[in-house]
Design an enzyme around this catalytic site. Structure first.
Site, PDB file in Angstrom:
ATOM      1  N   TRP A  99     -35.233 -65.632  45.110  1.00 55.67           N
ATOM      2  CA  TRP A  99     -34.132 -64.635  45.343  1.00 55.67           C
ATOM      3  C   TRP A  99     -32.239 -65.184  45.918  1.00 55.67           C
ATOM      4  O   TRP A  99     -31.609 -64.921  45.393  1.00 55.67           O
ATOM      5  CB  TRP A  99     -34.408 -63.428  45.828  1.00 55.67           C
ATOM      6  CG  TRP A  99     -34.661 -62.880  45.085  1.00 55.67           C
ATOM      7  CD1 TRP A  99     -36.018 -62.146  45.140  1.00 55.67           C
ATOM      8  CD2 TRP A  99     -34.686 -62.137  43.538  1.00 55.67           C
ATOM      9  NE1 TRP A  99     -37.424 -61.986  44.643  1.00 55.67           N
ATOM     10  CE2 TRP A  99     -36.076 -61.700  43.234  1.00 55.67           C
ATOM     11  CE3 TRP A  99     -33.920 -62.219  42.398  1.00 55.67           C
ATOM     12  CZ2 TRP A  99     -36.448 -60.979  41.784  1.00 55.67           C
ATOM     13  CZ3 TRP A  99     -34.267 -62.305  40.681  1.00 55.67           C
ATOM     14  CH2 TRP A  99     -35.830 -61.097  40.793  1.00 55.67           C
ATOM     15  N   ASP A 166     -28.392 -59.885  51.683  1.00 54.55           N
ATOM     16  CA  ASP A 166     -29.086 -58.853  51.160  1.00 54.55           C
ATOM     17  C   ASP A 166     -30.750 -58.339  51.604  1.00 54.55           C
ATOM     18  O   ASP A 166     -31.415 -59.298  52.086  1.00 54.55           O
ATOM     19  CB  ASP A 166     -29.233 -60.164  49.859  1.00 54.55           C
ATOM     20  CG  ASP A 166     -30.535 -59.307  49.014  1.00 54.55           C
ATOM     21  OD1 ASP A 166     -31.175 -58.331  48.692  1.00 54.55           O
ATOM     22  OD2 ASP A 166     -31.167 -60.580  48.030  1.00 54.55           O
ATOM     23  N   LYS A 190     -37.689 -50.674  46.771  1.00 50.44           N
ATOM     24  CA  LYS A 190     -38.303 -50.965  47.294  1.00 50.44           C
ATOM     25  C   LYS A 190     -38.227 -50.224  48.962  1.00 50.44           C
ATOM     26  O   LYS A 190     -39.912 -49.252  49.350  1.00 50.44           O
ATOM     27  CB  LYS A 190     -38.044 -52.616  48.056  1.00 50.44           C
ATOM     28  CG  LYS A 190     -38.187 -53.260  47.117  1.00 50.44           C
ATOM     29  CD  LYS A 190     -37.545 -54.191  47.602  1.00 50.44           C
ATOM     30  CE  LYS A 190     -37.561 -55.495  46.081  1.00 50.44           C
ATOM     31  NZ  LYS A 190     -38.421 -56.006  45.159  1.00 50.44           N
TER      32      LYS A 190
END
Length: 354
Positions: A99, A166, A190
């Site tokens: 990511w 992030d 999440k």
């Protein structure tokens, strides 16, 4: 039926959050309307938005210099919005996982990207602590927890330039000085809420320094001005976020969750290291407390192990499709009991096949 949910996202939510949000979908506050039917400009939703914003600021100990936004598009859209709003010429990035690498690819469309560390040659199995952030770049971008490979930044550098992070898979899981960051973004599915919403926390003073015209939906300043309702927001996900944040506060805050998360991770890693059949390939000092990846040393046993845990109502234990093996995502809402049950399954499997 008891289900042990180790999904990486959408993931386990607190039981109280699911029950309250389910009731709100049927009838919100006994108003005769479903939460899914109320206007995003109604008094009811504006109260939800204000309360959720205040909870974020309170739990993270943020000062008035920060704005909290509830956007859409996931972390993926933030890969574009960050450089669009902050990059003049060049930015520094850590390449610590898939990511993080995707964020780099998007940033390259806006200017020069200086990769100050990349773990790709060693399959992202560690995170260097010996990188240097140039003082001339526009910002520094990092990924706090790498969901796919199972690494986590345990410490953050002192930076003279805006630090962008992030935190999609470990936000609200540990105490940090959140005011050291210029901007934090995290997709909700999440540790926060249901899928479809992204939290952005930005220090307002770092915005407005780019001279190029930014499309309205990609401009943080316009979202701040419109208080997250430039367009119709994800009302359900924001409401569920509010319930989750209330649950965190009622437990005693982030510090309590951090202790619980450390305990869960410690037990599971100890079993992986002890068990003759399993292994973890991440450097110990960089192991994630949120996403525990592990592999069978004898690949021919995979089908047997899969049959074992699936039969015991464990879900979401498969590793990411790009990596294989197994991944136990042990987010805030996952109870210690689930980790203990998985460990018992691993022990029994070792007795049978070692």
């Amino acid at each position: 039926m008891k289900i042990y949910n180790f999904n990486a996202g959408p993931s386990v939510l607190p039981e109280t959050v699911i029950k309250k949000s389910a009731q709100a979908v049927i009838d919100y506050h006994q108003h005769g309307l479903s939460l899914l039917e109320i206007s995003h400009r109604s008094k009811d939703f504006l109260e939800i938005l204000e309360k959720t914003t205040n909870l974020v600021k309170r739990l993270m100990n943020l000062n008035d210099g920060y704005a909290v936004l509830f956007l859409q598009g996931g972390a993926t859209l933030q890969f574009t919005m960050v450089p669009y709003n902050l990059m003049k010429k060049e930015a520094a990035y850590l390449d610590t996982g898939i990511w993080a690498n995707k964020a780099i690819q998007e940033a390259r469309k806006f200017g020069k990207v200086r990769i100050i560390f990349s773990g790709i040659e060693k399959n992202y199995s560690y995170i260097s602590k010996n990188y240097h952030i140039p003082d001339h770049v526009d910002y520094f971008h990092c990924t706090s927890n790498n969901t796919i490979v199972g690494t986590q930044m345990k410490n953050f550098p002192i930076s003279s330039i805006p630090m962008i992070c992030d935190m999609s898979s470990d936000i609200f899981s540990r105490k940090l000085d959140f005011c050291q960051f210029g901007l934090i973004y995290a997709s909700a599915q999440k540790n926060i809420s249901s899928a479809g919403m992204t939290i952005v926390i930005v220090r307002k003073e770092i915005l407005g320094k780019i001279k190029k015209e930014i499309p309205s939906y990609l401009d943080y300043k316009i979202h701040i001005k419109n208080k997250s309702i430039l367009n119709t927001p994800n009302i359900f996900s924001i409401y569920t976020s509010m319930l989750t944040l209330e649950w965190i506060e009622k437990k005693g805050g982030i510090s309590i969750l951090e202790k619980e998360n450390q305990q869960k991770a410690k037990l599971l890693y100890e079993e992986i290291d002890r068990n003759n059949l399993f292994e973890n390939k991440i450097h110990k000092e960089d192991r994630s407390n949120m996403n525990v990846t592990f592999f069978l040393k004898k690949k021919h046993l995979e089908s047997k192990f899969n049959e074992t845990w699936e039969k015991e109502n464990i879900v979401g234990l498969d590793g990411h499709r790009s990596l294989g093996g197994y991944r136990a995502s042990i987010y805030n809402a996952l109870p210690l009991e689930s980790v203990q049950f998985l460990i018992s399954i691993m022990k029994e499997f070792e007795k049978k096949f070692s």
